[in-house]
Design an enzyme around this catalytic site. Structure first.
Site, PDB file in Angstrom:
ATOM      1  CB  THR A 164      27.594  17.284 -22.050  1.00  0.00           C
ATOM      2  OG1 THR A 164      27.119  17.306 -20.957  1.00  0.00           O
ATOM      3  CG2 THR A 164      26.832  17.400 -23.182  1.00  0.00           C
ATOM      4  CE  LYS A 189      24.230  17.617 -19.815  1.00  0.00           C
ATOM      5  NZ  LYS A 189      24.150  17.803 -18.572  1.00  0.00           N
ATOM      6  CE  LYS A 198      30.052  21.466 -23.380  1.00  0.00           C
ATOM      7  NZ  LYS A 198      29.660  20.252 -22.525  1.00  0.00           N
TER       8      LYS A 198
HETATM    9  P1  NAP Z   1      34.783  23.376 -15.735  1.00  0.00           P
HETATM   10  O1  NAP Z   1      34.571  23.896 -14.371  1.00  0.00           O
HETATM   11  O2  NAP Z   1      35.112  24.620 -16.552  1.00  0.00           O
HETATM   12  O3  NAP Z   1      35.758  22.220 -15.713  1.00  0.00           O
HETATM   13  C1  NAP Z   1      36.351  21.834 -17.039  1.00  0.00           C
HETATM   14  C2  NAP Z   1      37.563  20.925 -16.599  1.00  0.00           C
HETATM   15  O4  NAP Z   1      38.039  20.190 -17.797  1.00  0.00           O
HETATM   16  C3  NAP Z   1      38.730  21.531 -15.719  1.00  0.00           C
HETATM   17  O5  NAP Z   1      39.098  20.460 -15.015  1.00  0.00           O
HETATM   18  C4  NAP Z   1      39.710  21.683 -17.051  1.00  0.00           C
HETATM   19  O6  NAP Z   1      41.114  21.886 -16.723  1.00  0.00           O
HETATM   20  C5  NAP Z   1      39.409  20.594 -17.810  1.00  0.00           C
HETATM   21  N1  NAP Z   1      39.585  20.889 -19.284  1.00  0.00           N
HETATM   22  C6  NAP Z   1      39.138  21.441 -20.287  1.00  0.00           C
HETATM   23  N2  NAP Z   1      39.694  21.314 -21.445  1.00  0.00           N
HETATM   24  C7  NAP Z   1      40.946  20.493 -21.085  1.00  0.00           C
HETATM   25  C8  NAP Z   1      41.914  20.165 -22.147  1.00  0.00           C
HETATM   26  N3  NAP Z   1      41.608  20.479 -23.262  1.00  0.00           N
HETATM   27  N4  NAP Z   1      42.512  19.282 -21.628  1.00  0.00           N
HETATM   28  C9  NAP Z   1      42.520  18.765 -20.383  1.00  0.00           C
HETATM   29  N5  NAP Z   1      41.751  19.170 -19.374  1.00  0.00           N
HETATM   30  C10 NAP Z   1      40.862  20.040 -19.866  1.00  0.00           C
HETATM   31  O7  NAP Z   1      33.500  22.445 -16.246  1.00  0.00           O
HETATM   32  P2  NAP Z   1      32.393  21.855 -15.479  1.00  0.00           P
HETATM   33  O8  NAP Z   1      31.281  22.583 -15.036  1.00  0.00           O
HETATM   34  O9  NAP Z   1      33.000  20.803 -14.390  1.00  0.00           O
HETATM   35  O10 NAP Z   1      31.794  20.944 -16.922  1.00  0.00           O
HETATM   36  C11 NAP Z   1      32.477  19.777 -17.234  1.00  0.00           C
HETATM   37  C12 NAP Z   1      31.536  18.786 -18.127  1.00  0.00           C
HETATM   38  O11 NAP Z   1      30.471  18.409 -17.432  1.00  0.00           O
HETATM   39  C13 NAP Z   1      31.396  19.615 -19.370  1.00  0.00           C
HETATM   40  O12 NAP Z   1      31.277  18.595 -20.289  1.00  0.00           O
HETATM   41  C14 NAP Z   1      29.852  20.107 -18.806  1.00  0.00           C
HETATM   42  O13 NAP Z   1      29.138  20.366 -20.148  1.00  0.00           O
HETATM   43  C15 NAP Z   1      29.417  19.075 -18.056  1.00  0.00           C
HETATM   44  N6  NAP Z   1      28.211  19.303 -17.051  1.00  0.00           N
HETATM   45  C16 NAP Z   1      28.458  20.378 -16.266  1.00  0.00           C
HETATM   46  C17 NAP Z   1      27.468  20.652 -15.374  1.00  0.00           C
HETATM   47  C18 NAP Z   1      27.467  21.983 -14.612  1.00  0.00           C
HETATM   48  O14 NAP Z   1      26.432  22.242 -13.926  1.00  0.00           O
HETATM   49  N7  NAP Z   1      28.765  22.760 -14.131  1.00  0.00           N
HETATM   50  C19 NAP Z   1      26.261  20.083 -15.229  1.00  0.00           C
HETATM   51  C20 NAP Z   1      26.435  18.856 -16.094  1.00  0.00           C
HETATM   52  C21 NAP Z   1      27.128  18.376 -16.931  1.00  0.00           C
HETATM   53  P3  NAP Z   1      41.516  23.289 -15.942  1.00  0.00           P
HETATM   54  O15 NAP Z   1      41.290  23.310 -14.554  1.00  0.00           O
HETATM   55  O16 NAP Z   1      42.917  22.969 -16.538  1.00  0.00           O
HETATM   56  O17 NAP Z   1      40.739  24.187 -16.748  1.00  0.00           O
END
Ligand code: NAP
Length: 296
Positions: free
Chosen positions: A97, A172, A240
């Site tokens: 997102t 979204k 965010k």
């Molecule tokens: P998360 O568990 O915090 O994972 C974030 C991922 O992004 C990790 O693989 C992290 O790598 C990677 N990352 C972050 N900054 C980076 C960078 N500068 N370079 C390379 N890799 C980077 O987050 P998530 O919950 O999976 O969310 C991921 C996306 O999906 C976000 O945009 C979020 O808003 C969206 N989303 C999440 C949910 C939910 O319920 N969780 C639902 C809908 C949408 P590392 O492992 O090295 O930290």
């Protein structure tokens, strides 16, 4: 014959999504900044790439699921990024997102290389990612949506092509306005139930099947009742998204009062160092106003 797939970003969401692609028998090359997170995927049959550029060189379709706008920019436009090796005819699908405008800017750079891009943000929480039941809202060209469909269907249940590039991200943000309103109400309702001396589980059972029922209530209500603050979606990432909503609302001069209220409540929790907790911990911001604790 299925295409070769790449997956960049194996966090809470990306891990479940990539596992579901593997379960359907697709050929997936993965990369994650923290390398240890690739191990479970490799055990499940994935190959590991050395960098986003390496994954891209080995893939026809590259899925991305990282945190924020600068992070998508880093893995696509940065050193050893997707743009360095993306081939003409390849397709990049961003599930993160991020800003609708930046999405369009990145897509233009990818298309200058003869490749295509879809913005395809997701909803449905870590449960939806693990179970392959996500809602996926897509912006981009119809022919590319059709091309991606067999893979998207491995990860999601409600897959909607909502318009041109950037429209997926805008939808979204609509989704996030709806989610946050329910989240504020969940906190308020649980605190009210506690102050009324009610049994939390019976209260949830009584209201979940009626007009007040929702995904948030069913999945996060029991967590609040048990004071389980493990994240499906962290407060930091929620902020965010709320920031993206508030910026876009400001640009369009439309009101976003509930989003603003939630943003400020979460800010008090971030100030206490709780940004890593789940977004349902919003109830703590309300508890702090009255010194009542749900479930205690
Ligand atoms: P998360 O568990 O915090 O994972 C974030 C991922 O992004 C990790 O693989 C992290 O790598 C990677 N990352 C972050 N900054 C980076 C960078 N500068 N370079 C390379 N890799 C980077 O987050 P998530 O919950 O999976 O969310 C991921 C996306 O999906 C976000 O945009 C979020 O808003 C969206 N989303 C999440 C949910 C939910 O319920 N969780 C639902 C809908 C949408 P590392 O492992 O090295 O930290």
């Amino acid at each position: 014959m299925s295409e070769k797939l790449g997956f960049i970003g194996l966090g809470i969401m990306g891990k479940g999504m990539a596992l579901n692609l593997l379960k359907k028998g697709f050929d997936v090359c993965v990369w994650n900044r923290t390398k240890s997170k690739t191990e479970e995927l490799v055990s499940a049959g994935a190959t590991a790439g050395d960098s986003p550029a390496d994954v891209t060189a080995k893939s026809d379709i590259i899925f991305i699921c990282v945190s924020d706008t600068p992070d998508v920019e880093a893995v696509v436009l940065g050193e050893n990024g997707v743009l360095e090796t993306v081939k003409a005819g390849s397709l990049v699908i961003d599930h993160s997102t991020i800003s609708p405008q930046t999405t369009k800017d990145i897509a233009a750079k990818i298309e200058a290389k003869g490749a295509k891009m879809l913005d395809a943000p997701i909803s449905g929480g870590n449960e939806g990612a693990a179970n392959g039941t996500l809602s996926i809202m897509i912006g981009g060209d119809s022919d590319q949506v059709e091309r991606a469909m067999p893979y998207l269907e491995a990860m999601g249940k409600t897959i909607t092509h909502v318009g041109a590039q950037g429209a997926g991200q805008s939808v979204k943000l609509v989704n996030q306005i709806l989610v946050i309103g329910t989240m504020v109400s969940l906190g308020e309702a649980m605190l009210f139930a506690q102050a009324s001396g009610l049994d939390m589980q019976k209260t949830l059972d009584a209201v979940s099947g009626g007009a007040a029922g929702s995904w948030t209530l069913s999945n996060r209500g029991p967590q609040v009742a048990q004071r389980d603050w493990r994240p499906g979606f962290t407060i930091d990432l929620q902020q965010k998204d709320l920031r993206l909503v508030l910026e876009a609302a400001d640009q369009m001069a439309v009101p976003a009062m509930t989003t603003s209220l939630a943003f400020n409540l979460y800010r008090t929790l971030q100030a206490k160092g709780l940004g890593h907790e789940g977004n349902h911990a919003i109830v703590k911001a309300l508890e702090n106003l009255v010194d009542i604790k749900v479930g205690e």
